[in-house]
Design an enzyme around this catalytic site. Structure first.
Site, PDB file in Angstrom:
ATOM      1  N   SER A  25      28.567  49.264  30.344  1.00  0.00           N
ATOM      2  CA  SER A  25      29.768  49.734  29.657  1.00  0.00           C
ATOM      3  C   SER A  25      29.949  51.226  29.946  1.00  0.00           C
ATOM      4  O   SER A  25      29.036  51.885  30.461  1.00  0.00           O
ATOM      5  CB  SER A  25      29.608  49.518  28.160  1.00  0.00           C
ATOM      6  OG  SER A  25      28.542  50.336  27.706  1.00  0.00           O
TER       7      SER A  25
ATOM      8  N   ASP B 122      31.741  47.107  32.406  1.00  0.00           N
ATOM      9  CA  ASP B 122      31.900  46.050  31.407  1.00  0.00           C
ATOM     10  C   ASP B 122      32.711  46.601  30.227  1.00  0.00           C
ATOM     11  O   ASP B 122      32.471  47.726  29.778  1.00  0.00           O
ATOM     12  CB  ASP B 122      30.493  45.624  30.949  1.00  0.00           C
ATOM     13  CG  ASP B 122      30.496  44.350  30.139  1.00  0.00           C
ATOM     14  OD1 ASP B 122      31.419  43.533  30.312  1.00  0.00           O
ATOM     15  OD2 ASP B 122      29.548  44.157  29.342  1.00  0.00           O
ATOM     16  N   HIS B 123      33.629  45.821  29.717  1.00  0.00           N
ATOM     17  CA  HIS B 123      34.416  46.189  28.520  1.00  0.00           C
ATOM     18  C   HIS B 123      35.044  47.579  28.566  1.00  0.00           C
ATOM     19  O   HIS B 123      34.909  48.355  27.609  1.00  0.00           O
ATOM     20  CB  HIS B 123      33.565  46.067  27.246  1.00  0.00           C
ATOM     21  CG  HIS B 123      33.261  44.646  26.889  1.00  0.00           C
ATOM     22  ND1 HIS B 123      34.174  43.798  26.321  1.00  0.00           N
ATOM     23  CD2 HIS B 123      32.135  43.907  27.065  1.00  0.00           C
ATOM     24  CE1 HIS B 123      33.631  42.607  26.145  1.00  0.00           C
ATOM     25  NE2 HIS B 123      32.390  42.637  26.602  1.00  0.00           N
TER      26      HIS B 123
ATOM     27  N   ASP C 114      39.418  45.474  28.804  1.00  0.00           N
ATOM     28  CA  ASP C 114      39.386  44.547  27.668  1.00  0.00           C
ATOM     29  C   ASP C 114      40.500  44.892  26.675  1.00  0.00           C
ATOM     30  O   ASP C 114      40.312  45.690  25.761  1.00  0.00           O
ATOM     31  CB  ASP C 114      38.006  44.624  26.989  1.00  0.00           C
ATOM     32  CG  ASP C 114      37.901  43.673  25.803  1.00  0.00           C
ATOM     33  OD1 ASP C 114      38.914  43.028  25.467  1.00  0.00           O
ATOM     34  OD2 ASP C 114      36.814  43.590  25.211  1.00  0.00           O
TER      35      ASP C 114
ATOM     36  N   GLY D  39      25.784  39.456  21.133  1.00  0.00           N
ATOM     37  CA  GLY D  39      24.666  39.779  20.242  1.00  0.00           C
ATOM     38  C   GLY D  39      23.679  38.634  20.088  1.00  0.00           C
ATOM     39  O   GLY D  39      23.761  37.617  20.789  1.00  0.00           O
TER      40      GLY D  39
ATOM     41  N   GLY E 112      29.102  36.901  26.179  1.00  0.00           N
ATOM     42  CA  GLY E 112      28.352  36.450  25.002  1.00  0.00           C
ATOM     43  C   GLY E 112      27.633  35.131  25.215  1.00  0.00           C
ATOM     44  O   GLY E 112      27.580  34.289  24.330  1.00  0.00           O
TER      45      GLY E 112
ATOM     46  N   SER F 176      24.301  34.680  26.247  1.00  0.00           N
ATOM     47  CA  SER F 176      22.831  34.719  26.293  1.00  0.00           C
ATOM     48  C   SER F 176      22.234  33.532  25.531  1.00  0.00           C
ATOM     49  O   SER F 176      22.818  33.036  24.568  1.00  0.00           O
ATOM     50  CB  SER F 176      22.312  36.028  25.680  1.00  0.00           C
ATOM     51  OG  SER F 176      22.300  37.057  26.638  1.00  0.00           O
TER      52      SER F 176
ATOM     53  N   SER G 201      22.069  40.511  25.976  1.00  0.00           N
ATOM     54  CA  SER G 201      21.080  40.365  24.890  1.00  0.00           C
ATOM     55  C   SER G 201      19.752  39.775  25.366  1.00  0.00           C
ATOM     56  O   SER G 201      18.688  40.180  24.881  1.00  0.00           O
ATOM     57  CB  SER G 201      21.645  39.487  23.773  1.00  0.00           C
ATOM     58  OG  SER G 201      22.805  40.068  23.240  1.00  0.00           O
TER      59      SER G 201
HETATM   60  P1  13P Z   1      25.260  38.576  25.286  1.00  0.00           P
HETATM   61  O1  13P Z   1      25.197  39.395  24.039  1.00  0.00           O
HETATM   62  O2  13P Z   1      25.335  37.109  24.981  1.00  0.00           O
HETATM   63  O3  13P Z   1      24.192  38.872  26.246  1.00  0.00           O
HETATM   64  O4  13P Z   1      26.667  38.912  26.005  1.00  0.00           O
HETATM   65  C1  13P Z   1      26.771  40.005  26.867  1.00  0.00           C
HETATM   66  C2  13P Z   1      28.156  40.345  27.251  1.00  0.00           C
HETATM   67  O5  13P Z   1      29.094  39.593  27.125  1.00  0.00           O
HETATM   68  C3  13P Z   1      28.345  41.666  27.855  1.00  0.00           C
HETATM   69  O6  13P Z   1      29.669  41.936  28.124  1.00  0.00           O
HETATM   70 ZN    ZN Z   2      31.064  41.068  26.718  1.00  0.00          ZN
END
Ligand code: 13P
Ligand code: ZN
Length: 323
Positions: free
Chosen positions: A56, A93-94, A115, A190, A226, A228, A271
């Site tokens: 990020s 990222d984001h 995003d 998370g 998200g 993980s 995560s």
């Molecule tokens: P996790 O928290 O599931 O690893 O997701 C990471 C993510 O989407 C980073 O942009």
């Molecule tokens: Zn993400």
């Protein structure tokens, strides 16, 4: 302005088109430090997997953007020094604003995410189109997002997820010009992705939405955030060695496997790397209270992360051997 090409990075266009045709996924791994970059690179080398190294804007500031570029370029140099050619993108990222994305492109990233998912539809399109227009000039690829993935990401928390409306995706992609699209089908950022009672099964992701999106955007790369798995082994290790993680619950591997066979071409993993590093470091420090050399807990953490990333590449994303 530094071109990403000078550092040996690639954008995601070719990676995603091959992943789509081959029904596999490119792993996009978030890093915050050197050991994570080393573990990600070593896993990609061992499995011969194309991959995305991502962070990020907050992390880029934490590490320092110049340091990020040089460390990422060093990963390429290490790969080449072994006589390998493994494509690697350096991805923001984001990204939350045009300025953040522009700064990343100027600093040598080969791909960015804007995003705008929390914005009203038209504003999301306008912001995303503005980033695309700038990125195009530098051959940088852009990921957009439609629908809200819940959970905590950096300091931004979305308490509720909002599933992507499949009716809206064609217009979003056409009007914004994005190269890939993150959608919301039930994953979340998370370590607590969903709250289920002990022994209860984890409800499936909304594969119906994914299928509808796929129908409306044939051949177009879809991204999952998200996603993980949150290995129980490392949750237990954190709790055993003085940490406190309640109700940690990830996305079951079979569900990610299923998504990987569909239009999903990129899956983000942060995560799983974080908890692995924290768990193994906690264990090493607790078992050897006299440690003062950071390598004594960083080296086993790095090794454990490498194993997690190898597992993802081989068993979950099916991208091993595709480089
Ligand atoms: P996790 O928290 O599931 O690893 O997701 C990471 C993510 O989407 C980073 O942009
Ligand atoms: Zn993400």
């Amino acid at each position: 302005m530094i071109s990403f090409k000078d550092s040996g990075f690639v954008n995601t266009r070719d990676m995603f088109s091959k992943a789509y045709d081959g029904a596999y996924v490119i792993g996009a791994f978030n890093f915050v430090c050197l050991e994570q970059m080393q573990a990600i690179t070593a896993a990609a080398m061992e499995t011969r997997s194309p991959f995305i190294m991502q962070c990020s804007a907050n992390v880029a500031r934490y590490v320092n953007p110049i340091m990020v570029r040089h460390m990422a370029a060093a990963c390429i140099e290490i790969i080449r020094s072994e006589g390998l050619t493994i494509p690697m993108a350096l991805h923001l990222d984001h990204g939350t604003t045009f300025e953040e994305c522009k700064a990343a492109i100027d600093e040598g990233f080969s791909s960015v995410m804007i995003d705008g998912s929390a914005l009203p539809f038209q504003e999301n399109i306008e912001l995303t189109a503005r980033v695309v227009e700038f990125a195009r000039k530098h051959d940088v690829t852009v990921e957009g997002e439609l629908g809200v993935v819940s959970g905590i990401e950096e300091e931004i928390e979305h308490s509720e997820s909002r599933f992507t409306d499949p009716e809206a995706v064609s217009e979003f992609v056409k009007s914004s010009g994005v190269d890939s699209l993150a959608i919301s089908i039930g994953t979340s950022h998370g370590v607590v992705k969903i709250r289920v009672k002990p022994g209860e099964p984890v409800p499936p992701l909304r594969f119906d939405i994914l299928s509808e999106v796929e129908k409306r955007l044939p051949g177009f790369p879809i991204v999952l955030h998200g996603a993980s798995a949150i290995p129980q082994k490392y949750v237990d290790m954190i709790n055993q060695y003085g940490g406190k993680l309640d109700q940690a619950q990830g996305i079951p591997v079979e569900q990610i496997n299923q998504a990987a066979k569909m239009a999903v071409c990129k899956i983000n993993i942060a995560s799983d790397g974080w908890i692995t590093m924290t768990a193994v470091s906690r264990k090493a420090l607790a078992e050897n209270p006299s440690i003062i050399d950071p390598r004594k807990f960083l080296a086993p953490s790095r090794e454990a992360m490498k194993e997690i990333y190898i597992y993802k590449m081989r068993e979950v994303f099916n991208c091993a051997g595709k480089a």
